[in-house]
Design an enzyme around this catalytic site. Structure first.
Site, PDB file in Angstrom:
ATOM      1  N   ASP A  87       0.823  -1.150  -0.081  1.00 17.14           N
ATOM      2  CA  ASP A  87       0.070   0.120  -0.053  1.00 17.14           C
ATOM      3  C   ASP A  87       0.736   1.156   0.023  1.00 17.14           C
ATOM      4  OD1 ASP A  87      -2.349   1.704  -0.126  1.00 17.14           O
ATOM      5  OD2 ASP A  87      -3.130   0.727   1.703  1.00 17.14           O
ATOM      6  N   ASP A 122      -3.924   7.433  -3.046  1.00 19.16           N
ATOM      7  CA  ASP A 122      -5.270   7.707  -3.147  1.00 19.16           C
ATOM      8  C   ASP A 122      -5.636   8.482  -1.997  1.00 19.16           C
ATOM      9  OD1 ASP A 122      -5.039   4.917  -2.674  1.00 19.16           O
ATOM     10  OD2 ASP A 122      -7.031   5.276  -1.680  1.00 19.16           O
ATOM     11  N   CYS A 274      -8.291 -25.776  14.447  1.00 20.87           N
ATOM     12  CA  CYS A 274      -7.021 -25.349  13.923  1.00 20.87           C
ATOM     13  C   CYS A 274      -5.841 -25.671  14.677  1.00 20.87           C
ATOM     14  CB  CYS A 274      -6.745 -23.865  13.441  1.00 20.87           C
ATOM     15  SG  CYS A 274      -6.603 -22.790  14.861  1.00 20.87           S
ATOM     16  N   CYS A 277      -6.178 -24.024  18.087  1.00 25.93           N
ATOM     17  CA  CYS A 277      -7.154 -24.566  18.798  1.00 25.93           C
ATOM     18  C   CYS A 277      -7.199 -26.197  19.044  1.00 25.93           C
ATOM     19  CB  CYS A 277      -8.475 -24.134  18.391  1.00 25.93           C
ATOM     20  SG  CYS A 277      -8.452 -22.326  17.993  1.00 25.93           S
TER      21      CYS A 277
END
Ligand code: GUN
Ligand code: ZN
Length: 641
Positions: A87, A122, A274, A277
């Site tokens: 960015d 931008d 996952c 977890c």
């Protein structure tokens, strides 16, 4: 270069090739902080990410980092070989009001450090600012976009659509950006909408931007890094996302799921399997030291995001993205609100909706009635020619309806099911998508009732006489009630059926052109029409899975009686021979086509003098195949011998 592989809704699953590296879209770029990274880049790579996004302005502002980036390149700096997007500092502009770099300087810098996809500087105008400010900042963004587009560069470049929450400015911005030849179209200025759960406004911003962006470039939705929004934004045609949330939330002790976010303290269970977890209980996680907890939470959060992105890609592949979005909309009323916004954009969305899908249409509540597939069905009912017939309405029952009732439509009686999902289902077309493959509920809600009444009343107007089964009295239909179904018993009507199918799938007059005087051959196994002949010649087969009429070459010749460019895809001279040999028709060789063509529709491939070359299945809608430079437009079926 961007290429669509599968479509659902206005969503696309595709491949975005970035300087020789391929991203599968919808794709999520994990945000990397070049100064402080909770998850090692190698770890992110191991989870399956082959593209990341970082901030070039942070690097530019730090003398040591900048020096290293310029000397060794961004890939070496980050230790990552995949796609690196950066960015531009626009987000800092939004946060701090100014940045210390010029718009062209930061674009040049991104290119110099070897970034794969850069972004213009931008101006991210927040929602709800005054119109004048939004317009002024947008004009400045467009000026910068023009300048940036002119710079010579090796990297791909993204141009950003701004315009705050003004539909008209978003459209103006999108037209402006689309004209400049960027490689990626970004939608910006939506972070506050995400943060405040203003998903309905977000939907409008995306819809108005998409309206003018064209189809051929991937669309990046900036700062929408939470899985609750992936299905929704993908349905509207966003292809790229970036997520800093996985790390920011982890720092805050927050646990991301596709149903929403939890504070770790709120969790009694970890509703995930996952690797984090699976190895830790909620209680263990809570008890860890801050740094390790943050690390593990970040990992879980990112996996949770990735999982949802994969679920979205699978949903696009199988054609269940609307169903997924409707499920997700139940996670938070703000998402439901956003789903309801789509009702007002039905025509825009219908143009991109495929005509058949691998998976069934599942009704999930009143919002399902506003899907483009339903609006399309109702419109197409009027394409079926049934002049002089009387309408007979029967209650919904087990499918196939004609077998349950043991009857068919005849010249005199046009028999239809009063359907709580599609309003009216003529028996002639019951075996085609989405009618065969739909599942509803037996108990009607109020909206379904109102919907049925409206659709049936409108449809009934076309008929001189209406008969309805006594059990449908609650619909208040004007006509004659009956209770004996057997009086309509009839077993033929195969030409009627074929003609109705062709009209419904290919448009008014297609039935007459393709099937006038047709005879049907039935499958002994299923009892359904399998093939259709006219004067002893095979003109079409009916696909068993979804009742789609697949014309043969002889059938295609008959369809060419329809006025140009109906049912046609026209290929350029240079691709003529390939099409003739039964090869795929690539989008870049399509010079014209039926403007009403939808993805997954059966089409006739012709050359520029309207000579028949082949038949096939359109993989893209009309506007897409005319715009794309990459990918297959028509998958071949039959070729002319
Ligand atoms: N990151 C979050 N929002 C924006 C935006 O509007 N523009 C750019 N360039 N980056 C962003
Ligand atoms: Zn987990």
């Amino acid at each position: 270069m961007f290429e669509i592989k599968y479509k659902d809704g206005a969503g696309r699953a595709g491949v975005f090739e970035v300087r020789g590296k391929k991203l599968e879209t919808p794709y999520l770029f994990p945000v990397i902080n070049p100064k402080r990274q909770v998850l090692d880049v190698k770890e992110i790579e191991r989870l399956g990410f082959n593209g990341i996004i970082t901030n070039s302005y942070i690097i530019y502002r730090d003398t040591a980092l900048r020096q290293r980036a310029l000397e060794r390149g961004i890939h070496a700096l980050l230790g990552f070989d995949g796609v690196v997007m950066t960015d531009s500092g626009s987000f800092q502009l939004y946060q701090y009001g100014s940045v210390e770099v010029s718009p062209s300087e930061i674009v040049r810098f991104q290119d110099e450090i070897g970034v794969d996809i850069g972004v213009i500087l931008d101006i991210p105008t927040p929602p709800d600012v005054g119109y004048e400010r939004a317009e002024r900042e947008l004009e400045e963004t467009l000026t910068r976009a023009k300048e940036a587009a002119r710079l010579s560069r090796k990297m791909l470049l993204a141009g950003t659509v701004q315009g705050s929450t003004y539909a008209e400015l978003r459209e103006r911005a999108a037209s402006g950006i689309a004209a400049l030849g960027f490689d990626v179209h970004a939608i910006g200025g939506v972070v506050p909408l995400m943060e405040e759960y203003r998903f309905a406004d977000l939907a409008r911003v995306i819809l108005h931007s998409k309206l003018k962006l064209g189809h051929a470039k991937p669309v990046h939705l900036f700062g929408a890094g939470h899985p609750v929004i992936f299905a929704f934004a993908s349905l509207l045609g966003c292809d790229l996302f970036d997520s800093a949330s996985y790390a920011l939330y982890a720092r805050d002790g927050r646990y991301i799921t596709a149903r929403g976010t939890y504070k770790l303290e709120e969790l009694h269970e970890l509703p995930c399997s996952c690797e984090v977890c699976a190895e830790h209980s909620a209680r263990e996680l809570k008890g860890l030291e801050a740094e390790e907890r943050e690390h593990l939470l970040a990992k879980h959060n990112l996996i949770s995001c990735l999982e949802e992105i994969k679920r979205v890609r699978q949903a696009i592949y199988e054609g269940s993205l609307w169903e997924l979005v409707e499920q997700r909309a139940r996670a938070h009323p703000a998402l439901l609100e956003a789903l309801r916004v789509l009702k007002g954009y039905s025509a825009q969305l219908e143009r991109l909706e495929p005509v058949t899908k691998r998976s069934a249409f599942f009704y999930s509540g009143m919002e399902s009635l506003s899907r483009p597939a339903v609006a399309r069905h109702i419109e197409r009912l009027s394409w079926i020619e049934r002049r002089g017939a009387e309408l007979v309405l029967l209650p919904d029952c087990e499918k196939p309806y004609s077998r349950t009732y043991r009857l068919a439509s005849s010249e005199r009686y046009h028999v239809c099911i009063a359907s709580p999902v599609f309003g009216v289902i003529p028996l002639e077309i019951e075996e085609t998508y989405p009618l065969t493959q739909h599942e509803g509920v037996a108990t009607l809600d109020r909206e379904q009732l109102a919907f049925m009444r409206r659709v049936i009343a409108e449809y009934a107007q076309r008929f001189t006489k209406v008969h309805y089964h006594i059990s449908l009295e609650f619909l208040g239909i004007e006509g004659e009630a009956f209770d004996e179904v057997s009086q309509f018993r009839f077993a033929g009507g195969e030409e009627l059926k074929l003609r109705a199918l062709a009209d419904y799938q290919l448009g008014k007059g297609a039935g007459e052109a393709l099937f006038a005087g047709a005879r049907a051959e039935y499958s002994r196994r299923t009892g359904r029409i399998r093939r259709a002949f006219v004067d002893g010649e095979l003109v079409a087969t009916l696909r068993a899975s979804d009742g789609i009429v697949v014309p043969t070459i002889a059938g295609a010749e008959r369809l060419l009686r329809l006025r140009y460019p109906r049912c046609r895809v026209v290929v350029a001279e240079e691709a003529r021979q390939f099409a003739k040999e039964g090869k795929s028709v690539f989008a870049k060789f399509v010079v014209d086509c039926d403007p009403e063509l939808k993805a997954m529709q059966e089409v006739v491939v012709v050359d520029e003098s309207d000579e028949l070359l082949a038949t096939g299945t359109a993989l893209l809608s009309a506007e897409e195949m005319l715009e794309f430079e990459r990918g297959i437009a028509v998958k071949p079926r039959h070729r002319r011998r």
